[in-house]
Design an enzyme around this catalytic site. Structure first.
Site, PDB file in Angstrom:
ATOM      1  N   LYS A 112       0.806  -1.219   0.000  1.00 15.87           N
ATOM      2  CA  LYS A 112       0.000   0.000   0.000  1.00 15.87           C
ATOM      3  C   LYS A 112       0.839   1.269   0.000  1.00 15.87           C
ATOM      4  O   LYS A 112       0.372   2.320  -0.408  1.00 15.87           O
ATOM      5  CB  LYS A 112      -0.962  -0.001   1.191  1.00 15.87           C
ATOM      6  CG  LYS A 112      -2.036  -1.051   1.035  1.00 15.87           C
ATOM      7  CD  LYS A 112      -3.260  -0.734   1.848  1.00 15.87           C
ATOM      8  CE  LYS A 112      -4.387  -1.662   1.409  1.00 15.87           C
ATOM      9  NZ  LYS A 112      -5.630  -1.428   2.080  1.00 15.87           N
ATOM     10  N   LYS A 195      -5.873  -9.755  -6.668  1.00 15.10           N
ATOM     11  CA  LYS A 195      -7.142  -9.861  -5.953  1.00 15.10           C
ATOM     12  C   LYS A 195      -8.062  -8.695  -6.339  1.00 15.10           C
ATOM     13  O   LYS A 195      -7.579  -7.610  -6.692  1.00 15.10           O
ATOM     14  CB  LYS A 195      -6.923  -9.914  -4.439  1.00 15.10           C
ATOM     15  CG  LYS A 195      -6.491  -8.607  -3.793  1.00 15.10           C
ATOM     16  CD  LYS A 195      -6.733  -8.622  -2.283  1.00 15.10           C
ATOM     17  CE  LYS A 195      -6.607  -7.211  -1.735  1.00 15.10           C
ATOM     18  NZ  LYS A 195      -7.168  -6.995  -0.435  1.00 15.10           N
ATOM     19  N   LYS A 198     -10.657  -2.744  -3.672  1.00 15.22           N
ATOM     20  CA  LYS A 198     -11.247  -1.423  -3.931  1.00 15.22           C
ATOM     21  C   LYS A 198     -10.196  -0.378  -4.228  1.00 15.22           C
ATOM     22  O   LYS A 198     -10.455   0.555  -4.959  1.00 15.22           O
ATOM     23  CB  LYS A 198     -12.195  -0.999  -2.813  1.00 15.22           C
ATOM     24  CG  LYS A 198     -11.622  -1.001  -1.453  1.00 15.22           C
ATOM     25  CD  LYS A 198     -12.732  -0.832  -0.426  1.00 15.22           C
ATOM     26  CE  LYS A 198     -12.329  -1.463   0.864  1.00 15.22           C
ATOM     27  NZ  LYS A 198     -13.228  -1.816   1.830  1.00 15.22           N
TER      28      LYS A 198
HETATM   29  N1  AQP Z   1     -10.493 -10.099  -3.297  1.00 19.83           N
HETATM   30  C1  AQP Z   1     -10.804 -10.600  -2.121  1.00 19.83           C
HETATM   31  N2  AQP Z   1     -11.042 -11.914  -1.969  1.00 19.83           N
HETATM   32  C2  AQP Z   1     -11.382 -12.423  -0.757  1.00 19.83           C
HETATM   33  N3  AQP Z   1     -11.502 -11.689   0.356  1.00 19.83           N
HETATM   34  C3  AQP Z   1     -11.279 -10.371   0.258  1.00 19.83           C
HETATM   35  N4  AQP Z   1     -11.316  -9.358   1.162  1.00 19.83           N
HETATM   36  C4  AQP Z   1     -11.008  -8.197   0.535  1.00 19.83           C
HETATM   37  N5  AQP Z   1     -10.750  -8.417  -0.757  1.00 19.83           N
HETATM   38  C5  AQP Z   1     -10.918  -9.756  -0.972  1.00 19.83           C
HETATM   39  C6  AQP Z   1     -11.686  -9.530   2.554  1.00 19.83           C
HETATM   40  O1  AQP Z   1     -12.727  -8.629   2.865  1.00 19.83           O
HETATM   41  C7  AQP Z   1     -12.669  -8.324   4.245  1.00 19.83           C
HETATM   42  C8  AQP Z   1     -12.851  -6.853   4.473  1.00 19.83           C
HETATM   43  O2  AQP Z   1     -11.778  -6.195   3.880  1.00 19.83           O
HETATM   44  P1  AQP Z   1     -11.297  -4.769   4.320  1.00 19.83           P
HETATM   45  O3  AQP Z   1     -12.351  -3.987   4.911  1.00 19.83           O
HETATM   46  O4  AQP Z   1     -10.008  -4.889   5.028  1.00 19.83           O
HETATM   47  O5  AQP Z   1     -11.135  -4.213   2.972  1.00 19.83           O
HETATM   48  P2  AQP Z   1      -9.888  -4.173   2.214  1.00 19.83           P
HETATM   49  O6  AQP Z   1      -8.912  -5.262   2.485  1.00 19.83           O
HETATM   50  O7  AQP Z   1      -9.487  -2.788   2.405  1.00 19.83           O
HETATM   51  O8  AQP Z   1     -10.623  -4.454   0.879  1.00 19.83           O
HETATM   52  P3  AQP Z   1      -9.887  -4.342  -0.373  1.00 19.83           P
HETATM   53  O9  AQP Z   1     -10.833  -4.271  -1.496  1.00 19.83           O
HETATM   54  O10 AQP Z   1      -8.869  -5.409  -0.389  1.00 19.83           O
HETATM   55  O11 AQP Z   1      -9.297  -2.903  -0.250  1.00 19.83           O
HETATM   56  P4  AQP Z   1      -7.821  -2.506  -0.385  1.00 19.83           P
HETATM   57  O12 AQP Z   1      -7.441  -2.942  -1.745  1.00 19.83           O
HETATM   58  O13 AQP Z   1      -7.901  -1.037  -0.199  1.00 19.83           O
HETATM   59  O14 AQP Z   1      -7.062  -3.205   0.691  1.00 19.83           O
HETATM   60  C9  AQP Z   1     -11.330  -8.847   4.753  1.00 19.83           C
HETATM   61  O15 AQP Z   1     -11.548 -10.017   5.499  1.00 19.83           O
HETATM   62  C10 AQP Z   1     -10.570  -9.143   3.497  1.00 19.83           C
HETATM   63  O16 AQP Z   1      -9.679 -10.220   3.665  1.00 19.83           O
END
Ligand code: AQP
Length: 332
Positions: A112, A195, A198
């Site tokens: 990140k 993966k 967002k």
């Molecule tokens: N692609 C994915 N496949 C399976 N599980 C996923 N999670 C996120 N992306 C995938 C799971 O969703 C839960 C909540 O995630 P979060 O609130 O931590 O969101 P995040 O990780 O910020 O979601 P993103 O989309 O992955 O955002 P970025 O890219 O900003 O980090 C968690 O249990 C996560 O594992």
């Protein structure tokens, strides 16, 4: 009943299919025979800059989406992380137990902070996994249902629990990650070796649960596949088709093998068209229910107040033990 705990960040207007199939769908299943704590991670959200008004809106949207997908406020404590100050308080204690090098090894921070350079990243983003350890250990849960991307953070959580237990006194249970092999990593539709995310996915790579269903259908129909033209599950050589099969199987309950047989000799277009319809059928009622819930903010506020009260009872007791064990004098 064994306890489960997990959280989700209010950092977008809608959850995506990775969040749902990787994590929150398991929350819905586990709430039946566990004691569940589910929180909206607003403290985590501000590790990167957020517009305050938007953050507030997204926090309520997150609550509405959790209820719409089947989290039952009568069974599960649904709460906002900042409503339970013990999260930040325990995180401080864990900050002081974590080695700098140990924190540095966390790959999510590396990923990140890679874009803007380490200097531009906040210290909060660096210590994010330590706050996460506090989030979890406060509730002494047995299981933590998350996606595969959280595995390393869960290991740090277990290390910190063990360290605290051996340095002071046995206080924390070592929680088990609850990560499903089939859906633990849902891939980006346009870049299926990454993966669905967002922050990293392009809009066409990510299916948002609250998107106009027609838009989601179009995204499925334009998903990247391969040139073999055989519907076969093989994540190594056919990540795009395998991801579509994973989503299809997860939404319908049909096995991947049955789907391979069903689509033998047929075109990718058929698979995509059918999956697009299944996705529309799934997201339409979810979206309607979420929007309905958002119309009644007093209900959402009441659910969150009740969730925070339940959570605080547990969190206060744990923090009291921790403060006493590290040698803090009890407050007058
Ligand atoms: N692609 C994915 N496949 C399976 N599980 C996923 N999670 C996120 N992306 C995938 C799971 O969703 C839960 C909540 O995630 P979060 O609130 O931590 O969101 P995040 O990780 O910020 O979601 P993103 O989309 O992955 O955002 P970025 O890219 O900003 O980090 C968690 O249990 C996560 O594992």
């Amino acid at each position: 009943r064994p306890r489960v705990l997990s959280g989700i960040q209010p950092t977008s207007d809608s959850f995506h299919f990775g969040n749902y199939l990787g994590a929150t769908r398991q929350w819905v299943d586990l709430q039946r025979d566990h004691q569940p704590f589910f929180f909206i991670a607003d403290l985590h959200a501000i590790t990167v800059e957020q517009d305050p008004k938007v953050l507030r809106e997204r926090t309520l949207r997150a609550a509405a989406q959790l209820i719409a997908m089947g989290i039952d406020p009568a069974r599960s404590a649904i709460f906002v992380q900042s409503h339970v100050p013990e999260h930040a308080q325990l995180a401080w204690v864990f900050n002081c137990l974590t080695g700098f090098g140990e924190a540095r090894r966390m790959t999510q921070f590396k990923d990140k902070s890679a874009k803007g350079g380490e200097g531009a990243a906040s210290v909060g983003l660096f210590t994010y996994p330590i706050l996460q350890a506090a989030d979890i250990l406060l509730y002494r849960p047995h299981y933590v249902p998350v996606g595969e991307d959280q595995r390393q953070h869960l290991e740090l959580t277990r290390d910190l629990a063990q360290r605290f237990n051996s340095r002071y006194k046995k206080t924390f249970r070592l929680p088990e990650p609850y990560i499903l092999k089939a859906t633990g990593k849902i891939a980006d539709l346009q870049d299926p070796t990454s993966k669905m995310s967002k922050s990293a996915s392009s809009p066409s790579g990510i299916i948002e649960m609250l998107d106009d269903p027609k838009v989601s259908a179009k995204k499925i129909r334009s998903a990247v596949t391969d040139s073999e033209a055989v519907v076969r599950f093989d994540p190594e050589t056919k990540p795009g088709v395998s991801n579509l099969l994973t989503i299809y199987s997860a939404l319908t309950g049909e096995s991947v093998q049955a789907l391979e047989e069903q689509y033998a000799g047929r075109m990718y277009g058929d698979l995509k068209k059918d999956l697009a319809e299944i996705v529309v059928g799934f997201v339409t009622p979810f979206r309607d229910r979420t929007l309905e819930l958002l119309d009644d903010q007093s209900y959402l506020t009441q659910v969150l107040a009740q969730g925070a009260a339940t959570a605080r009872e547990v969190a206060e007791a744990t923090l009291r033990d921790v403060y006493q064990r590290v040698g803090f004098v009890a407050p007058p």
